[in-house]
Design a protein around this motif. Structure first.
Motif, short mmCIF file in Angstrom:
data_model
loop_
_atom_site.label_atom_id
_atom_site.label_comp_id
_atom_site.label_asym_id
_atom_site.label_seq_id
_atom_site.Cartn_x
_atom_site.Cartn_y
_atom_site.Cartn_z
N PRO A 78 0.70 -1.11 -0.15
CA PRO A 78 -0.05 0.03 -0.14
C PRO A 78 1.05 1.22 0.03
O PRO A 78 0.51 2.36 -0.76
N GLU A 79 2.21 1.15 0.68
CA GLU A 79 2.86 2.36 0.56
C GLU A 79 3.39 2.49 -0.57
O GLU A 79 3.57 3.77 -1.05
N GLU A 80 3.92 1.65 -1.11
CA GLU A 80 4.53 1.87 -2.46
C GLU A 80 3.36 2.32 -3.62
O GLU A 80 3.52 3.03 -4.47
N SER A 81 2.06 1.83 -3.50
CA SER A 81 1.22 2.32 -4.23
C SER A 81 0.69 3.66 -4.04
O SER A 81 0.62 4.41 -5.06
N ALA A 82 0.89 3.99 -2.80
CA ALA A 82 0.48 5.52 -2.65
C ALA A 82 1.59 6.57 -3.28
O ALA A 82 1.39 7.56 -3.77
N ILE A 83 3.06 5.83 -3.03
CA ILE A 83 3.89 6.75 -3.47
C ILE A 83 3.78 6.98 -5.03
O ILE A 83 4.23 8.04 -5.69
N ARG A 84 3.55 5.81 -5.84
CA ARG A 84 3.37 5.74 -7.38
C ARG A 84 2.24 6.92 -7.59
O ARG A 84 2.35 7.36 -8.71
#
Length: 120
Positions: A78-84
């Motif tokens: 979820p953190e990587e998705s938010a950054i993307r």
């Protein structure tokens, strides 16, 4: 898969750490319950283990246990998705600003040539 969907997965798989002297090896076994008996799930070439219930592979990436798609692509956290998503928003804003500046420069040039940009 959302956390809510993940919570609904039947408990027919079992993850067990191997008895390894080094806890940082991240070696693990993956079992599947069939007729009351757990059976080993064999890893694929990259060493990922398939979960039929999840429709995903489980494997190690950067010293972390992570999910991979059936094609082998890493599933973002979820953190990587938010950054993307945030990066995509910033990129879209920058592109919009570039286009605004380009349109303003074109309008200025048209005015210099005696043409009203609203008439074009």
């Amino acid at each position: 898969m959302t956390p809510e969907e993940t919570a609904l997965i039947p408990l027919s798989v079992y993850l067990q750490s191997r008895d390894a002297p080094d806890p940082h090896t991240l070696e693990f076994n993956w079992f599947h319950l069939v007729d009351g008996t757990y059976h080993d799930i064999e890893p694929n070439k990259p060493g990922h283990l398939w979960s039929q219930q999840l429709g995903l592979y489980l494997g190690v990436y950067n010293d972390q246990l992570r999910f991979f798609t059936s094609e082998g692509a890493l599933v973002p956290t979820p953190e990587e998705s938010a950054i993307r998503a945030e990066s995509a928003v910033v990129e879209a804003q920058q592109q919009a600003e570039t286009e605004r500046q380009r349109a303003e420069a074109l309008a200025t040039k048209l005015r210099e040539l005696g043409v009203d940009p609203a008439d074009v």
